[in-house]
Scaffold this active site. Sequence first.
Site, short mmCIF file in Angstrom:
data_model
loop_
_atom_site.label_atom_id
_atom_site.label_comp_id
_atom_site.label_asym_id
_atom_site.label_seq_id
_atom_site.Cartn_x
_atom_site.Cartn_y
_atom_site.Cartn_z
N SER A 1 2.51 18.40 -7.75
CA SER A 1 2.46 17.16 -7.12
C SER A 1 1.60 15.90 -8.25
O SER A 1 0.71 16.57 -8.67
CB SER A 1 1.87 16.91 -5.84
OG SER A 1 1.46 15.62 -5.51
N ARG B 1 -4.29 0.84 -8.23
CA ARG B 1 -3.00 0.43 -7.55
C ARG B 1 -3.02 -1.27 -7.60
O ARG B 1 -3.97 -1.76 -6.85
CB ARG B 1 -2.96 0.87 -6.33
CG ARG B 1 -2.85 2.53 -6.37
CD ARG B 1 -3.18 3.27 -5.24
NE ARG B 1 -3.41 4.62 -5.45
CZ ARG B 1 -3.76 5.57 -4.39
NH1 ARG B 1 -3.90 5.04 -3.23
NH2 ARG B 1 -4.04 6.73 -4.84
N SER C 1 -3.00 14.37 6.97
CA SER C 1 -4.09 13.62 6.03
C SER C 1 -5.34 13.56 6.68
O SER C 1 -5.52 13.44 8.15
CB SER C 1 -3.68 12.43 5.52
OG SER C 1 -4.60 11.59 5.03
N THR D 1 0.13 11.86 4.22
CA THR D 1 -0.07 10.57 3.80
C THR D 1 -1.00 9.74 4.85
O THR D 1 -1.05 10.25 6.06
CB THR D 1 1.21 9.60 3.69
OG1 THR D 1 2.03 9.79 5.02
CG2 THR D 1 2.16 9.86 2.77
N ARG E 1 14.49 12.39 -2.09
CA ARG E 1 15.15 11.33 -1.34
C ARG E 1 16.37 11.85 -0.74
O ARG E 1 17.03 10.95 -0.11
CB ARG E 1 15.48 10.01 -2.16
CG ARG E 1 14.02 9.15 -2.58
CD ARG E 1 13.03 8.85 -1.75
NE ARG E 1 11.76 8.18 -2.21
CZ ARG E 1 10.70 8.77 -2.15
NH1 ARG E 1 10.67 10.19 -2.03
NH2 ARG E 1 9.70 8.34 -2.60
N ARG F 1 6.53 9.13 1.38
CA ARG F 1 6.82 7.69 1.81
C ARG F 1 8.06 7.73 2.72
O ARG F 1 7.98 6.93 3.66
CB ARG F 1 7.19 6.81 0.43
CG ARG F 1 6.01 6.71 -0.43
CD ARG F 1 6.36 5.67 -1.42
NE ARG F 1 5.61 5.54 -2.21
CZ ARG F 1 4.97 6.34 -3.54
NH1 ARG F 1 5.90 7.39 -3.77
NH2 ARG F 1 4.06 5.89 -4.31
N TYR G 1 -10.34 16.77 1.76
CA TYR G 1 -10.79 16.24 0.24
C TYR G 1 -12.14 16.84 0.34
O TYR G 1 -12.75 16.91 1.55
CB TYR G 1 -11.12 14.70 0.31
CG TYR G 1 -9.81 13.92 -0.11
CD1 TYR G 1 -8.95 14.07 -1.37
CD2 TYR G 1 -9.22 13.17 0.98
CE1 TYR G 1 -8.35 13.37 -1.58
CE2 TYR G 1 -7.85 12.43 0.62
CZ TYR G 1 -7.36 12.30 -0.45
OH TYR G 1 -6.46 11.77 -0.71
N TYR H 1 0.77 -1.17 -0.10
CA TYR H 1 -0.13 -0.17 0.07
C TYR H 1 0.82 1.31 -0.16
O TYR H 1 0.76 2.08 -0.87
CB TYR H 1 -0.91 0.19 1.24
CG TYR H 1 -1.59 1.37 1.39
CD1 TYR H 1 -2.42 2.08 0.46
CD2 TYR H 1 -1.31 2.14 2.57
CE1 TYR H 1 -3.04 3.22 0.65
CE2 TYR H 1 -1.64 3.52 2.84
CZ TYR H 1 -2.62 3.98 1.55
OH TYR H 1 -3.04 5.25 1.99
N GLN I 1 -4.83 18.55 5.44
CA GLN I 1 -5.05 18.12 3.76
C GLN I 1 -6.46 17.58 3.94
O GLN I 1 -7.28 16.99 4.78
CB GLN I 1 -4.24 16.77 3.64
CG GLN I 1 -4.60 16.54 2.03
CD GLN I 1 -5.52 15.13 2.30
OE1 GLN I 1 -5.39 14.46 3.03
NE2 GLN I 1 -6.51 15.17 1.25
N THR J 1 -6.47 18.73 -1.97
CA THR J 1 -6.06 17.72 -2.78
C THR J 1 -6.92 17.49 -4.08
O THR J 1 -8.19 17.45 -3.95
CB THR J 1 -5.74 16.22 -2.04
OG1 THR J 1 -4.87 16.71 -1.12
CG2 THR J 1 -5.31 15.25 -3.01
N HIS K 1 0.90 13.08 -6.67
CA HIS K 1 0.32 12.22 -5.67
C HIS K 1 1.36 10.99 -5.56
O HIS K 1 0.91 9.78 -5.28
CB HIS K 1 -1.17 11.54 -5.80
CG HIS K 1 -1.97 11.17 -4.59
ND1 HIS K 1 -3.07 12.40 -4.38
CD2 HIS K 1 -1.91 10.19 -3.99
CE1 HIS K 1 -3.47 11.80 -3.06
NE2 HIS K 1 -2.92 10.74 -2.94
N LYS L 1 -3.30 21.32 -3.97
CA LYS L 1 -2.26 20.08 -3.76
C LYS L 1 -2.67 19.19 -5.29
O LYS L 1 -3.62 18.48 -5.34
CB LYS L 1 -2.21 19.19 -2.72
CG LYS L 1 -1.39 18.03 -2.94
CD LYS L 1 -0.98 17.16 -1.51
CE LYS L 1 -0.02 16.32 -1.49
NZ LYS L 1 -0.75 15.05 -2.24
#
Length: 361
Positions: free
Chosen positions: A254, A165, A106, A78, A291, A311, A130, A24, A128, A156, A256, A232
């Site tokens: 972004s 996914r 989130s 996230t 990263r 992540r 929705y 996930y 964030q 978002t 996402h 976003k």
Amino acid sequence: MAMVCLTDFEEYAKEHLSKATWDYYAAGADECCTRDDNLLAYKRIRLRPRILRDVSVSDTRTTVQGTEISFPVGIAPTAFHCLAWHEGEVATARATEALNTCYITSTYSTCSVEEIVAAAPNGYRWFQLYVYRDRKLSEQIVHRVEGLGYKALVLTVDVPYTGKRRNDIRNQFKLPPHLKVKNFDGLYHMLSQQETAGPEEYGIPANTLDPSISWKDIHWLQSITRLPVIIKGILTKEDAELAVEHGVQGIIVSNHGGRQLDGGPASIDALSEIVDTVQGRIEVYVDGGIRTGSDVLKALALGAKCVFIGRPAVWGLAYKGEEGVREVLQILNDEFRLSMALSGCRNVAEINRNLIQFSKL
Ligand SMILES: Cc1cc2nc3c(=O)[nH]c(=O)nc-3n(C[C@H](O)[C@H](O)[C@H](O)COP(=O)(O)O)c2cc1C
Ligand SMILES: CCCCCCC(=O)C(=O)O
């Protein structure tokens, strides 16, 4: 095990999380081209370092929406942090408070916003959001986070529907029964009573996000809040211009994390056209694929005011909760400071496009 760079945390998380949870977090949409390109695009960019500039003292501080943070890296929203660490978002909030940077909570947090604020009362946070088919539900959440001292709303806009996914479908991924999206406690009836609510998606009633949202809803949102609104999920200059015209205070470039439209651009590749269009009228941020400290430097050189990591924060949580997230942020801070010095920058104001070797792009 000595954690030296962010991929060390990734490896740890992959080894220690259940397969379904790892899948996930790692997921990209469809063939994961955009997810993977988010990282590769940074590696294609080359820098033009300047030398002999006395970098004995360096300052990584910056501001976002007028507030000072210790360095230009915040935490992107996230979902479901309790899957990675039992304290979930409370641990993330404490780590960002300690490092004095911005944490975007989130909507789908597994700790409630009240728990998060109580755990890290001095943290700098955005929320964030929705937009739900039932606007009253969104409105209730907006007023709640305003009352709790959240400093901005991050709307978002790239999830009219959830991206495909593949592993989540194969694993039939959903939140385990002992975890809940706590912000909906007492509000679940509003979600499940929505006309088209179907079987659950990830443990949340499906079809509750409103795919009909459009620019007019930005005005609606502005009419119910006094907080700055940041959008976003913008990837084009056309939408960036519309965002400015609609009076929002910021944009997060972004895709996402490559979890929505596969085949869209790497977010860093979309940044320049947006920065050029916005011309400093509002702040532009970017997330996706960051990263290393030199990734942060590249994003700032291309015009981002601040970057956000998704992540890697979750990998930090999986490693050691609050301490793990702190370590992730500290490593990025140290690497960023070093990259700045090695390219001749003493502070973030000195980072600009001259640092980028465009012939190699
Ligand atoms: C596991 C996971 C959950 C996410 N949940 C949300 C969310 O609830 N709301 C949101 O706006 N974005 C969400 N995102 C997208 C992130 O905010 C961010 O755009 C993305 O993770 C950045 O890419 P990175 O993971 O490569 O840093 C999620 C991303 C991941 C990986
Ligand atoms: C019903 C939509 C679930 C989305 C969960 C959070 C998210 O944005 C993600 O990318 O995952």
